[in-house]
Write a protein that holds these residues in place. Sequence first.
Motif, PDB file in Angstrom:
ATOM      1  N   GLY A 199       0.814  -1.200   0.000  1.00 14.62           N
ATOM      2  CA  GLY A 199       0.000   0.000   0.000  1.00 14.62           C
ATOM      3  C   GLY A 199       0.850   1.252   0.000  1.00 14.62           C
ATOM      4  N   VAL A 200       2.046   1.163  -0.591  1.00 16.96           N
ATOM      5  CA  VAL A 200       2.956   2.310  -0.670  1.00 16.96           C
ATOM      6  C   VAL A 200       3.152   2.695  -2.135  1.00 16.96           C
ATOM      7  CG1 VAL A 200       4.213   1.992   1.494  1.00 16.96           C
ATOM      8  CG2 VAL A 200       4.898   0.683  -0.511  1.00 16.96           C
ATOM      9  N   SER A 201       3.094   3.976  -2.412  1.00 22.28           N
ATOM     10  CA  SER A 201       3.320   4.479  -3.761  1.00 22.28           C
ATOM     11  C   SER A 201       4.826   4.582  -4.038  1.00 22.28           C
ATOM     12  CB  SER A 201       2.682   5.856  -3.919  1.00 22.28           C
ATOM     13  OG  SER A 201       3.398   6.833  -3.157  1.00 22.28           O
ATOM     14  N   TRP A 202       5.152   4.828  -5.286  1.00 24.00           N
ATOM     15  CA  TRP A 202       6.554   5.081  -5.653  1.00 24.00           C
ATOM     16  C   TRP A 202       7.065   6.298  -4.903  1.00 24.00           C
ATOM     17  CZ3 TRP A 202       9.183   9.074  -8.116  1.00 24.00           C
ATOM     18  CH2 TRP A 202      10.451   8.769  -8.648  1.00 24.00           C
ATOM     19  N   TRP A 203       6.238   7.332  -4.780  1.00 27.86           N
ATOM     20  CA  TRP A 203       6.615   8.519  -4.013  1.00 27.86           C
ATOM     21  C   TRP A 203       6.867   8.180  -2.559  1.00 27.86           C
ATOM     22  CZ3 TRP A 203       7.932  13.338  -5.477  1.00 27.86           C
ATOM     23  CH2 TRP A 203       7.633  13.728  -6.785  1.00 27.86           C
ATOM     24  N   ASP A 204       6.026   7.349  -1.958  1.00 25.22           N
ATOM     25  CA  ASP A 204       6.246   6.914  -0.585  1.00 25.22           C
ATOM     26  C   ASP A 204       7.606   6.235  -0.442  1.00 25.22           C
ATOM     27  OD1 ASP A 204       3.656   7.750   0.203  1.00 25.22           O
ATOM     28  OD2 ASP A 204       2.801   5.786  -0.302  1.00 25.22           O
ATOM     29  N   GLY A 208       7.855  18.892  -4.125  1.00 26.46           N
ATOM     30  CA  GLY A 208       6.425  18.615  -4.202  1.00 26.46           C
ATOM     31  C   GLY A 208       6.037  17.475  -3.288  1.00 26.46           C
ATOM     32  N   ASP A 209       4.760  17.168  -3.279  1.00 29.00           N
ATOM     33  CA  ASP A 209       4.219  16.184  -2.345  1.00 29.00           C
ATOM     34  C   ASP A 209       3.869  14.855  -3.002  1.00 29.00           C
ATOM     35  OD1 ASP A 209       2.005  16.841  -3.821  1.00 29.00           O
ATOM     36  OD2 ASP A 209       0.889  17.736  -2.158  1.00 29.00           O
ATOM     37  N   ARG A 231       6.078   4.210 -13.569  1.00 24.51           N
ATOM     38  CA  ARG A 231       7.332   3.608 -13.138  1.00 24.51           C
ATOM     39  C   ARG A 231       7.289   2.086 -13.243  1.00 24.51           C
ATOM     40  NH1 ARG A 231      11.478   7.545 -12.264  1.00 24.51           N
ATOM     41  NH2 ARG A 231      10.293   9.498 -12.211  1.00 24.51           N
ATOM     42  N   VAL A 232       8.465   1.482 -13.255  1.00 28.00           N
ATOM     43  CA  VAL A 232       8.607   0.039 -13.428  1.00 28.00           C
ATOM     44  C   VAL A 232       8.367  -0.691 -12.115  1.00 28.00           C
ATOM     45  CG1 VAL A 232      10.260  -1.803 -13.932  1.00 28.00           C
ATOM     46  CG2 VAL A 232      10.185   0.250 -15.379  1.00 28.00           C
ATOM     47  N   THR A 264       1.814   7.386  -8.070  1.00 30.38           N
ATOM     48  CA  THR A 264       0.964   7.602  -6.897  1.00 30.38           C
ATOM     49  C   THR A 264       0.139   6.359  -6.534  1.00 30.38           C
ATOM     50  OG1 THR A 264      -0.850   8.458  -8.256  1.00 30.38           O
ATOM     51  CG2 THR A 264       0.741  10.064  -7.406  1.00 30.38           C
ATOM     52  N   TYR A 265       0.285   5.279  -7.292  1.00 30.34           N
ATOM     53  CA  TYR A 265      -0.525   4.068  -7.135  1.00 30.34           C
ATOM     54  C   TYR A 265      -0.175   3.337  -5.847  1.00 30.34           C
ATOM     55  CZ  TYR A 265      -2.368  -0.560  -8.559  1.00 30.34           C
ATOM     56  OH  TYR A 265      -3.015  -1.766  -8.638  1.00 30.34           O
TER      57      TYR A 265
END
Length: 235
Positions: A62-67, A89-90, A183-184, A208-209
């Motif tokens: 449940g973590v995004s690439w950004w996370d 950015g966020d 992203r991959v 953001t997925y």
Amino acid sequence: MIEVPPGRVTLSDRRTRRSWQVDVAPCLLGAFPVTQGLYAEVTGGRPASSGATRGDRLPVEGVSWWDAVRFCNALSVRDGHAPAYRVDGDGTADGPERIAWDESANGYRLPTEAEWEHACRAGTTGPHYAPLDEIAWYRANSEERLHEVGGRRPNAWGLYDMLGNVWDWCWDVYDPEVYGTYRVLRGGGWFDEPWSIRASARRRSHPTYRVDDVGFRVARSGVPGRASSYPGVMY
């Protein structure tokens, strides 16, 4: 962290029927996917999808690439390393100018997909580095749920769960001309059929997925500390 030796890997994409070779420098890669316990220790948060099992030894999901990028920087700061990423950015809007990888930094980061596949294969050339039921949690044996990291046989270099359990976010953009900033993802997850649980299988998703079969593991550039004449040294 496990020492991954240098080498060359051939990447391929089934959608485009394209293949290409990449030279891989030595690096360090997490022996396991990042766990829920480590993620909570570093960030104070414990993300999990609705209804998902919780446990310190379970891979974080449940973590995004950004996370994942932000975790890498937070872990670097905690351990006294230079953060690998400059983040602007966020993470709710995407754009190539919003994040940059400082390749000179010694902090934690996401592996490139070439590093990931080279490390996954550990010198093998087939779809799996050993019989699938011995190395991976996937749809046929997972009981359709997460499992604790390290519960299956590692590859020859001492890396666990490279296939199955959760997909790993990688640094790379999948195909910017077609999919923009997607992203991959590599490795396959606990709900996937065998055709997805292969060293060469590539998947893509928006940065953001968040979903219950996607996590990540960390890498570091170079091989700090003493030199080693053989792969698989744990730090």
